[in-house]
Write a protein that holds these residues in place. Structure first.
Motif, PDB file in Angstrom:
ATOM      1  N   LYS A 165       0.811  -1.223   0.000  1.00  0.00           N
ATOM      2  CA  LYS A 165       0.000   0.000   0.000  1.00  0.00           C
ATOM      3  C   LYS A 165       0.841   1.269   0.000  1.00  0.00           C
ATOM      4  O   LYS A 165       0.496   2.260  -0.639  1.00  0.00           O
ATOM      5  CB  LYS A 165      -0.940   0.002   1.202  1.00  0.00           C
ATOM      6  CG  LYS A 165      -2.172  -0.859   1.010  1.00  0.00           C
ATOM      7  CD  LYS A 165      -3.102  -0.769   2.202  1.00  0.00           C
ATOM      8  CE  LYS A 165      -4.324  -1.649   1.993  1.00  0.00           C
ATOM      9  NZ  LYS A 165      -5.227  -1.627   3.172  1.00  0.00           N
ATOM     10  N   LYS A 166       1.943   1.256   0.722  1.00  0.00           N
ATOM     11  CA  LYS A 166       2.772   2.457   0.821  1.00  0.00           C
ATOM     12  C   LYS A 166       3.932   2.448  -0.164  1.00  0.00           C
ATOM     13  O   LYS A 166       4.763   3.342  -0.173  1.00  0.00           O
ATOM     14  CB  LYS A 166       3.300   2.600   2.245  1.00  0.00           C
ATOM     15  CG  LYS A 166       2.198   2.813   3.267  1.00  0.00           C
ATOM     16  CD  LYS A 166       2.767   2.959   4.673  1.00  0.00           C
ATOM     17  CE  LYS A 166       1.655   3.159   5.693  1.00  0.00           C
ATOM     18  NZ  LYS A 166       2.191   3.298   7.067  1.00  0.00           N
ATOM     19  N   SER A 167       3.952   1.443  -1.008  1.00  0.00           N
ATOM     20  CA  SER A 167       5.055   1.304  -1.961  1.00  0.00           C
ATOM     21  C   SER A 167       4.612   1.695  -3.364  1.00  0.00           C
ATOM     22  O   SER A 167       3.445   1.609  -3.713  1.00  0.00           O
ATOM     23  CB  SER A 167       5.564  -0.140  -1.967  1.00  0.00           C
ATOM     24  OG  SER A 167       6.520  -0.335  -2.986  1.00  0.00           O
ATOM     25  N   LYS A 168       5.566   2.146  -4.149  1.00  0.00           N
ATOM     26  CA  LYS A 168       5.320   2.391  -5.566  1.00  0.00           C
ATOM     27  C   LYS A 168       6.118   1.416  -6.432  1.00  0.00           C
ATOM     28  O   LYS A 168       6.040   1.466  -7.662  1.00  0.00           O
ATOM     29  CB  LYS A 168       5.707   3.826  -5.926  1.00  0.00           C
ATOM     30  CG  LYS A 168       4.844   4.894  -5.261  1.00  0.00           C
ATOM     31  CD  LYS A 168       5.273   6.283  -5.703  1.00  0.00           C
ATOM     32  CE  LYS A 168       4.412   7.348  -5.023  1.00  0.00           C
ATOM     33  NZ  LYS A 168       4.823   8.723  -5.430  1.00  0.00           N
ATOM     34  N   HIS A 169       6.851   0.552  -5.767  1.00  0.00           N
ATOM     35  CA  HIS A 169       7.763  -0.336  -6.485  1.00  0.00           C
ATOM     36  C   HIS A 169       7.138  -1.720  -6.664  1.00  0.00           C
ATOM     37  O   HIS A 169       7.419  -2.646  -5.907  1.00  0.00           O
ATOM     38  CB  HIS A 169       9.098  -0.421  -5.755  1.00  0.00           C
ATOM     39  CG  HIS A 169       9.772   0.909  -5.592  1.00  0.00           C
ATOM     40  ND1 HIS A 169      10.266   1.620  -6.664  1.00  0.00           N
ATOM     41  CD2 HIS A 169       9.990   1.667  -4.495  1.00  0.00           C
ATOM     42  CE1 HIS A 169      10.785   2.749  -6.235  1.00  0.00           C
ATOM     43  NE2 HIS A 169      10.628   2.812  -4.930  1.00  0.00           N
ATOM     44  N   TYR A 170       6.264  -1.834  -7.647  1.00  0.00           N
ATOM     45  CA  TYR A 170       5.691  -3.119  -8.023  1.00  0.00           C
ATOM     46  C   TYR A 170       5.268  -3.054  -9.485  1.00  0.00           C
ATOM     47  O   TYR A 170       5.084  -1.979 -10.048  1.00  0.00           O
ATOM     48  CB  TYR A 170       4.528  -3.520  -7.112  1.00  0.00           C
ATOM     49  CG  TYR A 170       3.469  -2.467  -6.911  1.00  0.00           C
ATOM     50  CD1 TYR A 170       2.389  -2.360  -7.769  1.00  0.00           C
ATOM     51  CD2 TYR A 170       3.550  -1.581  -5.827  1.00  0.00           C
ATOM     52  CE1 TYR A 170       1.418  -1.401  -7.577  1.00  0.00           C
ATOM     53  CE2 TYR A 170       2.588  -0.612  -5.635  1.00  0.00           C
ATOM     54  CZ  TYR A 170       1.526  -0.514  -6.512  1.00  0.00           C
ATOM     55  OH  TYR A 170       0.571   0.450  -6.332  1.00  0.00           O
ATOM     56  N   HIS A 171       5.146  -4.211 -10.068  1.00  0.00           N
ATOM     57  CA  HIS A 171       4.874  -4.341 -11.502  1.00  0.00           C
ATOM     58  C   HIS A 171       3.451  -4.892 -11.676  1.00  0.00           C
ATOM     59  O   HIS A 171       3.177  -6.017 -11.275  1.00  0.00           O
ATOM     60  CB  HIS A 171       5.901  -5.291 -12.121  1.00  0.00           C
ATOM     61  CG  HIS A 171       5.820  -5.377 -13.611  1.00  0.00           C
ATOM     62  ND1 HIS A 171       6.818  -5.973 -14.373  1.00  0.00           N
ATOM     63  CD2 HIS A 171       4.883  -4.965 -14.505  1.00  0.00           C
ATOM     64  CE1 HIS A 171       6.488  -5.909 -15.645  1.00  0.00           C
ATOM     65  NE2 HIS A 171       5.311  -5.313 -15.757  1.00  0.00           N
TER      66      HIS A 171
ATOM     67  N   ASP B  45       0.691   5.292 -10.161  1.00  0.00           N
ATOM     68  CA  ASP B  45       1.977   5.736  -9.616  1.00  0.00           C
ATOM     69  C   ASP B  45       2.953   4.597  -9.325  1.00  0.00           C
ATOM     70  O   ASP B  45       3.976   4.804  -8.685  1.00  0.00           O
ATOM     71  CB  ASP B  45       1.757   6.555  -8.337  1.00  0.00           C
ATOM     72  CG  ASP B  45       1.066   5.757  -7.232  1.00  0.00           C
ATOM     73  OD1 ASP B  45       0.617   4.622  -7.513  1.00  0.00           O
ATOM     74  OD2 ASP B  45       0.977   6.260  -6.102  1.00  0.00           O
ATOM     75  N   ASN B  46       2.629   3.372  -9.766  1.00  0.00           N
ATOM     76  CA  ASN B  46       3.554   2.265  -9.515  1.00  0.00           C
ATOM     77  C   ASN B  46       4.704   2.284 -10.528  1.00  0.00           C
ATOM     78  O   ASN B  46       4.645   2.951 -11.556  1.00  0.00           O
ATOM     79  CB  ASN B  46       2.818   0.926  -9.555  1.00  0.00           C
ATOM     80  CG  ASN B  46       2.149   0.671 -10.884  1.00  0.00           C
ATOM     81  OD1 ASN B  46       1.231   1.379 -11.263  1.00  0.00           O
ATOM     82  ND2 ASN B  46       2.623  -0.320 -11.609  1.00  0.00           N
ATOM     83  N   THR B  47       5.734   1.504 -10.228  1.00  0.00           N
ATOM     84  CA  THR B  47       6.959   1.556 -11.026  1.00  0.00           C
ATOM     85  C   THR B  47       6.758   1.077 -12.455  1.00  0.00           C
ATOM     86  O   THR B  47       7.175   1.729 -13.408  1.00  0.00           O
ATOM     87  CB  THR B  47       8.056   0.697 -10.363  1.00  0.00           C
ATOM     88  OG1 THR B  47       8.216   1.118  -9.018  1.00  0.00           O
ATOM     89  CG2 THR B  47       9.378   0.837 -11.091  1.00  0.00           C
TER      90      THR B  47
END
Length: 241
Positions: free
Chosen positions: A125-131, A145-147
């Protein structure tokens, strides 16, 4: 182990049945002022059924970034509206099943349509680093806003062309050890499940389709193979794995 195989109704047949019912309703309302709305609704369902049967997965013109141009969005609006209503009903019927299931923590997730970031597991939830791998051609991308984002568009109940499917699996699998991968379709049970199994095979996590099925089914019991998806996997396993 027997793989559950949906053989009674594929996705395009599910669209054909309501189209016939709508056409009957339109005929009944032949002399009513709003009959043309029913005719158009019926036309859209027949177009989606025909496109699914011949593999026109890109006809909704969904962009690579997951958004839709305004004209195709308006043209297909009756279909989009109906699938969203069905999605709401499906989620009510499966309230005990989370929209996103953890298959391998911080590595692989299987998901229905992500229409809200709050649906994500706590660790994301607090991360933007996922595909995000999006297997739909009918739902827009909401989380922007994800990576990384990959769209492999196909109709519900169908699969992409084999070369497109194979290339996407190989490309997405390169993220496996780098960032978490979320594979989604409308309900997180058919298209996305097939893609997930292909990734597990390609990454040598399991040796057979049956082993992959058992592993994922334990974590998300609603998964199933469409006949078309199972054939695609068998071909992929012979060629790549």
């Amino acid at each position: 182990m027997k793989i559950r195989n949906e053989t009674l109704l594929s996705g395009h047949n599910k669209r054909l049945i309501p189209a016939l019912l709508i056409l009957g309703g339109a005929y009944y309302l032949l002399n009513r002022p709003y009959k043309y709305a029913f005719y158009y609704y019926c036309l859209i369902w027949f177009c989606s059924n025909f496109s699914a049967r011949i593999g026109w997965n890109h006809i909704t013109y969904k962009r690579k970034n997951g958004t839709f141009p305004i004209i195709p969005r308006l043209f297909w609006y009756p279909y989009y509206l109906t699938v969203r209503i069905y999605l709401s009903v499906f989620r009510l019927r499966h309230k005990s099943q989370p929209v996103v299931s953890t298959i391998m923590e911080n590595k692989l997730y299987l998901s229905g349509w992500l229409n809200d970031k709050e649906l994500l597991p706590e660790e994301l939830k607090k991360s933007k680093h996922y595909h995000i791998v999006d297997m739909t051609n009918e739902f827009p991308r909401i989380i922007m806003d994800n990576t990384k984002y990959t769209n492999v568009p196909c109709w519900d109940g169908t699969m992409p062309k084999y070369d497109e499917f194979k290339n996407a699996v190989i490309s997405v699998s390169s993220s496996f050890e780098k960032i978490p991968i979320i594979i989604m379709c409308a309900h997180g049970r058919g298209r996305s499940f097939t893609f997930l199994v292909a990734c597990l095979l390609y990454l040598k996590q399991f040796d057979t389709i049956e082993e992959c099925f058992d592993f994922v089914y334990e974590k998300r019991p609603i998964v199933k193979f469409h006949p078309e998806g199972l054939k695609l996997l068998e071909k992929f396993q012979l060629e790549i794995c």
